[in-house]
Design an enzyme around this catalytic site. Structure first.
Site, PDB file in Angstrom:
ATOM      1  N   GLY A 144      11.357  51.959  36.174  1.00  0.00           N
ATOM      2  CA  GLY A 144      12.545  51.983  35.210  1.00  0.00           C
ATOM      3  C   GLY A 144      13.372  51.223  34.668  1.00  0.00           C
TER       4      GLY A 144
ATOM      5  CG  HIS B 188      28.280  63.399  33.687  1.00  0.00           C
ATOM      6  ND1 HIS B 188      28.861  63.438  32.685  1.00  0.00           N
ATOM      7  CD2 HIS B 188      28.027  61.651  33.752  1.00  0.00           C
ATOM      8  CE1 HIS B 188      29.239  62.293  32.014  1.00  0.00           C
ATOM      9  NE2 HIS B 188      28.414  61.507  31.544  1.00  0.00           N
TER      10      HIS B 188
ATOM     11  NE  ARG C  84      30.004  58.684  33.679  1.00  0.00           N
ATOM     12  CZ  ARG C  84      28.555  58.089  33.609  1.00  0.00           C
ATOM     13  NH1 ARG C  84      27.805  57.946  34.273  1.00  0.00           N
ATOM     14  NH2 ARG C  84      28.416  57.786  32.554  1.00  0.00           N
TER      15      ARG C  84
ATOM     16  CG  HIS D 202      24.462  61.602  35.908  1.00  0.00           C
ATOM     17  ND1 HIS D 202      24.008  61.772  34.792  1.00  0.00           N
ATOM     18  CD2 HIS D 202      25.392  60.302  35.638  1.00  0.00           C
ATOM     19  CE1 HIS D 202      23.912  60.660  34.171  1.00  0.00           C
ATOM     20  NE2 HIS D 202      25.337  60.036  34.932  1.00  0.00           N
TER      21      HIS D 202
ATOM     22  CD  GLU E 114      20.144  56.968  40.358  1.00  0.00           C
ATOM     23  OE1 GLU E 114      19.832  56.218  39.351  1.00  0.00           O
ATOM     24  OE2 GLU E 114      21.543  58.045  40.766  1.00  0.00           O
TER      25      GLU E 114
ATOM     26  NE  ARG F 137      26.434  55.058  37.477  1.00  0.00           N
ATOM     27  CZ  ARG F 137      26.221  55.764  36.234  1.00  0.00           C
ATOM     28  NH1 ARG F 137      26.630  54.716  35.515  1.00  0.00           N
ATOM     29  NH2 ARG F 137      25.334  56.912  35.582  1.00  0.00           N
TER      30      ARG F 137
END
Lengths: 237, 638, 254
Positions: B42, B266, B331, B402, B426, B436
């Site tokens: 990633g 989220h 969030r 999320h 992550e 976050r």
């Protein structure tokens, strides 16, 4: 990197060749049509045009050779590409839908090969004047005299005699129809392959392609249609 | 036992600069002697693999997907933060630092966060140089938008596909190194164990997902860039394949797991449609720049068509409760406020689990074309899933799992307590504390991969001079045998329940007891139920096929087996942390007006858990959080 | 609703394949097609059968993993949609849906509906990048880029590398994929520096992989889940011609 090997080796290069030779032949077809349409200006104009062409025998041969090279390259590249394209999908789908693909675009190789056969026949028909059996006329014997007194081959009469046969006219119309079908995709694809297309010009290129294809069809087909309708029959008397 | 994060001394703003010049270096010629195994491709993994290969290390990169380009970073929509102050609105490194620390509710490490804010600026430049097509103004300069938890516009974006473009940038950089022979890619290859020899990470055991073959790779360092564990909840916004196995195996081999209970929910995701649902889809936080969140003021209006509810009967609860941040409240706060109104019976849609995200005002003000340009792909995505046109009717949204702020513990060098094991992106716990902020995940992944790890890994090689371990060391064969035995055991149970049924049950349990709100009673219940469920799993699971072929069921079974252990640690950590902070909201720890009550006196530490074997309770290590620069204050977005 | 799924089953590349029909009963119109496949697999596992292998990951239409030909059309007949985002509400109740893998020589089959798309990675490795190292990049605002160029670059850069263009093309041509990357990078000043080598090298890699040529049928753009248009191919053709005329080389001089 050498330009020519790159052209002949890469799939894009082969498409350039297809496009350039295709457009070359298109130009020939357009000039040829402009010549043919003189038919409508009467026997004198057409016959003196034909005679003029034959007098410039060297240039005519050059054009013939160029045309043969164009056809040779176009057809051979088409056959090679078709072979490569088929090889890229050895196992076919059970259900194949080819979304978005027009009929012309799917059948280019077939319409192209049929046009090639038609062209071969057409050359025999008119240029080699070998139509004795079908029409009952000996084309080579058609002679005439121009206004300035020159004796020459009577092309006008030959055309009228040929197209007076519905079978000949029908075959001819089908042939130019196939050619136009081929071109309706071919012109657009040639612009695409040469990279001469973007979003701003996209619609214009499409219109140009279909417009040119239709124009050629109407232009070429108008001659047999006119003859069948009786145009120029007096020449046969 | 306190643990040392190796944070350099000196003033906060000069720590990284000074430390970088103090780090020991590996001579360019000697770099070829070091093998680095990067697990995951990633943002952080691909960035690290590309950069390490550029430097001259011999890199092997592994991913379970069929190509490095498919890692789930690709799904990040909204953007990436950077303190470039392009908008002249008062942004600066120290403001990004303060926003991030505050957004994380003072549970992140100050020095790491400051370094992240400093590096953020370089990331944008690097990505532009790679050809990332960030949005630009008509004058040709970079454009910004605002995001949750900030009062400045510092988010750089590429339509609604920022993650995709950044990932492709990193993937392309990695591809270049592969073509140069500096890196090798192993796709469709999943890491199933970490090989630790003499206390140092020396390699990994992997399974080829096509042939099923088990093999091991030896390396001088192992870099885990394997993402988070949100899929433990079964339904989450993560990709189906995201999993915690690599991180969990590292934990089982001795790496500390830090703050596992810090999970992020989220606020704006497409609500669950039914039992069949395989995953949830997020709608970017950037939508809240122009969308307004509301529910009907009265319960009896909830069944009405949204258009028929007049303005005065709507409750724009985020704007009402948090006037200064409004719809762009962070969030965790927005999610809880949503849960609150839905619990009060004012939710809309099936089951009352939804709120409206309304673009009516924005469309009236700016026109539909502007909206289409900003969010076109998101609106299309919504229409595909829900079959509704959000230009005409408001979107319906509900919070969903999320992201996980928790992860393997790392020091300032991003190295875990196991020498030679580095954890980035992550997968580590480092920078986001208890929550976050939007557009910070991409920033951290790339900072770790491009600009931090390449320095610190060299220091590890140069200063520690780790011994070379031959690939035929018996430690590898033993680890391989362990992996094979475990897979064989999974296949041999041949019970009656499918893997998914266990996973779904675990997810429901966690969502209810360890989701948006957590209580002591609920957590204790979960801690009682999880071991039972685990026993049922190992006694009654049915896994089809064999180990010697492509077998998605076996892969999933192995991952769920790990979730059934990890989830217990998550609940244990949540129970231990008797305060509310960020995404972790304990019902016992609230202020009088119902907001989260943090307890700095007792809980200002990083909880790092050490595995002491399957049958013993894990041991808690505390890393105290000391703030030199940021002032610990009650987090208020009102 | 109820659907019949006719699925291509094949144990491995060398094993013979065949279609098998599975019944998806009690599915909901709000399910995606892949969720219906999940359901069929759950039933298969519970009854001791062999679940259907298919690629899928993000399930939100961006990772490019899913790759199913649905009733003869890659990703199905919905415009701009990947298979994972294709919901059953677009099918008739009681319909029979035929599912086949991508079929192209450069995409060898692995199992059932799963194929190997490494050929795409190799094309990117050949030149689908900007040769910059990490660090030392100039300020992102140092070179202003016209908004229209960035927007056009982005139109091409959204490619998810799923391979539907190859699967749809009657020639199994990868032109849309390759041209997307060539266009994306050639539209940006950062990518222009090595534009000649890039296009020559990527086209060579494409040809070497065994993809067919472009005959401009437009099937690729018809199925592209990201609505990339074939004007990117025209751009690549232009770039290629330009590179040939300038005497460019696909080789990287080391």
């Amino acid at each position: 990197m050498k330009l020519l090997p790159q052209l002949f080796h890469s799939s894009l290069g082969k498409k350039y060749i297809m496009a350039i030779t295709g457009l070359g032949m298109l130009a020939f077809a357009a000039v040829h049509l402009a010549g043919n349409l003189r038919l409508f200006l009467g026997p004198e104009v057409l016959n003196s045009y034909a005679h003029g062409l034959h007098r410039a025998e060297e240039s005519l041969w050059m054009i013939r050779v160029c045309l043969l090279v164009l056809i040779g390259l176009h057809v051979s590249m088409a056959v090679v590409l078709t072979h490569e394209n088929r090889a890229a999908r050895p196992i076919l789908y059970e259900r194949s839908r080819l979304p978005g693909a027009s009929h012309a675009s799917r059948t280019m190789i077939w319409s192209g090969l049929m046009v090639a056969v038609f062209v071969a026949y057409h050359l025999l028909h008119h240029s080699a004047k070998a139509q004795v059996s079908l029409t009952g006329h000996d084309f080579a014997a058609f002679r005439t005299t121009l206004a300035d007194g020159t004796a020459c081959h009577d092309v006008f009469r030959m055309v009228v005699a040929g197209f007076s046969q519905p079978v000949v006219s029908g075959f001819y119309i089908v042939g130019v129809g196939l050619l136009s079908h081929h071109l309706s995709h071919g012109i657009e694809a040639a612009f695409q392959s040469l990279g001469l297309r973007n979003r701003a010009w996209d619609a214009a290129v499409r219109r140009l392609a279909s417009g040119a294809a239709w124009l050629l069809f109407v232009g070429y087909a108008s001659i047999p249609v006119a003859v069948l309708c009786g145009y120029g029959r007096e020449a046969l008397q | 036992m306190p643990i040392d994060a190796h944070i350099p001394s000196g003033p906060l703003e000069r720590k990284w600069e000074r430390h970088k010049s103090d780090l020991e270096l590996v001579h360019p010629r000697n770099k070829r002697k070091y093998d680095v195994l990067v697990v995951g491709s990633g943002l952080s993994g691909a960035a690290a693999a590309a950069t390490l290969a550029e430097l001259g290390y011999r890199v092997k990169c592994f991913c379970f997907q069929d190509s490095a380009r498919r890692a789930h970073s690709i799904a990040a929509q909204g953007g990436i933060n950077a303190a470039k102050n392009c908008c002249n609105d008062g942004d600066s490194v120290s403001r990004l630092f303060r926003d991030t620390i505050k957004g994380g509710d003072f549970r992140s490490r100050e020095a790491n966060v400051y370094r992240l804010a400093q590096i953020s600026v370089d990331i944008i430049d690097q990505c532009v140089a790679q050809g990332v097509p960030f949005a630009r103004e008509y004058g040709g300069l970079l454009q910004n938008r605002s995001f949750g938890g900030a009062q400045v516009s510092r988010t750089f974006y590429a339509r609604g596909q920022t993650g995709q473009q950044l990932l492709l940038g990193a993937y392309q950089a990695l591809s270049r190194q592969i073509s140069l022979g500096n890196a090798r890619m192993f796709s469709r290859t999943e890491m199933l164990d970490l090989v630790v020899i003499d206390g140092q990470a020396k390699g990994i055991v992997v399974r080829d997902l096509v042939s099923g073959e088990i093999a091991s790779h030896a390396g001088d360092a192992v870099v885990l860039a394997t993402g988070g564990y949100a899929n433990m909840f079964y339904l989450s916004t993560n990709a189906k394949g995201c999993n915690a196995t690599a991180a969990w195996r590292a934990y089982r081999r001795g790496a500390f797991f830090a703050n596992p209970c810090f999970t992020q929910i989220h606020p704006t995701c497409i609500p669950v449609g039914g039992e069949h649902q395989s995953k949830l889809t997020l709608m970017s936080e950037s939508l809240r720049n122009d969308g307004r969140v509301w529910v009907p003021r009265r319960r009896e209006d909830c069944a009405k068509a949204p258009g028929s509810i007049p303005e005065e009967d709507r409750d724009y609860y985020l704007e009402r409760k948090y006037p200064s941040f409004g719809n762009l409240a962070p969030r965790d706060i927005a999610s809880r406020a949503t849960k609150e109104v839905c619990d009060a019976g004012r939710g809309v849609g099936p089951g009352g689990l939804g709120v409206y995200l309304d673009f009516g005002d924005a469309i009236r003000q700016m026109g539909i074309e502007t909206m289409r340009e900003r969010y076109g792909n998101l609106f299309e995505m919504y229409e595909r899933i829900r079959g509704e046109n959000a230009y005409e009717v408001p979107m319906r949204m509900y919070p969903a799992m999320h992201y996980t702020m928790g992860g393997l513990w790392v020091d300032y060098h991003l190295m875990s307590n196991l020498p030679g094991l580095f954890v980035i992106g992550e997968a580590n716990f480092s920078d986001h504390g208890a929550n976050r902020l939007g557009a910070s995940g991409l920033m951290q992944g790339l900072a770790d991969g491009y600009f931090i790890l390449p320095y610190t890994i060299g220091h590890y090689f140069a200063s520690g001079r780790p011994s070379k371990t031959p690939a035929d060391h018996p430690g590898f064969a033993a680890a391989e045998a362990g992996v094979k035995a475990r897979l064989a055991r999974l296949l041999s149970v041949q019970g009656k329940r499918t893997v998914t049924s266990f996973h779904r049950e675990l997810g429901r349990l966690l969502w209810n007891d360890c989701g948006m709100t957590r209580s002591e009673a609920g957590l204790r219940e979960a801690l009682g139920r999880i071991p039972e469920l685990r026993a049922e799993f190992w006694g009654d699971v049915r896994v089809s096929g064999s180990g010697g072929e492509m077998n998605a069921d076996l892969e999933r079974a192995n991952q769920v087996a790990d979730y059934l252990e990890l989830s217990e640690l998550v609940c244990r950590d949540a129970l231990m942390r008797g305060e509310s902070c960020g995404g972790h909201f304990r019902t016992e720890s609230v202020t009088e007006d119902g907001e989260a009550r943090r307890d700095d006196a007792q809980f200002a530490f990083v909880a790092a858990w050490e595995c002491r074997g399957a049958d013993r309770e894990p041991m808690l290590h505390k890393e105290p959080l000391v703030y030199e620069e940021a002032r610990m204050s009650t987090r208020s977005y009102r | 609703m109820h659907l019949s799924l006719r699925v291509w089953r094949q144990k491995s590349a060398s094993a013979p394949g065949r279609f098998e029909t599975y019944e998806a009963r009690h599915v909901s119109p709000d399910m995606s097609l892949l969720e219906a496949l999940d359901g069929v697999n759950e039933d298969l596992i519970a009854s001791g059968g062999d679940p259907i292998a298919f690629d899928s990951d993000c399930r939100e239409g961006i990772c490019g993993a899913c790759s199913v030909v649905i009733d003869g059309i890659p990703h199905g007949s919905r415009h701009g949609t990947t298979a994972c985002q294709l919901h059953l509400r677009h099918f008739r109740d009681g319909a029979t849906i035929t599912l086949e893998p991508w079929r192209a020589r450069p995409f060898p089959l692995i199992k059932d509906l799963v194929v190997d798309r490494h050929a795409f990675d190799r094309i990117i490795e050949a030149g689908g990048y900007v040769s910059v190292k990490t660090g030392g990049a100039p300020d992102g605002n140092a070179i202003p880029i016209p908004k229209t160029n960035v927007d056009r670059a982005m139109d091409a850069a959204v490619c998810i590398g799923c391979g539907a263009c190859v699967a749809a093309c009657k020639n199994a041509s990868a032109m849309l994929f390759v041209a997307s990357k060539v266009s994306h990078l050639s539209l940006l000043p950062q990518g222009r520096v090595e534009r000649e080598r890039r296009v020559l090298a990527m086209v060579r890699a494409m040809d070497d992989a065994g993809f067919g040529g472009c005959t401009v049928t437009g099937s690729c753009e018809a199925v592209c889940p990201k609505n990339i248009r074939i004007d990117v191919i025209a751009r690549m053709n232009r770039e290629y011609g330009r590179a040939l005329l300038k005497g460019g080389s696909p080789e990287l001089a080391l």
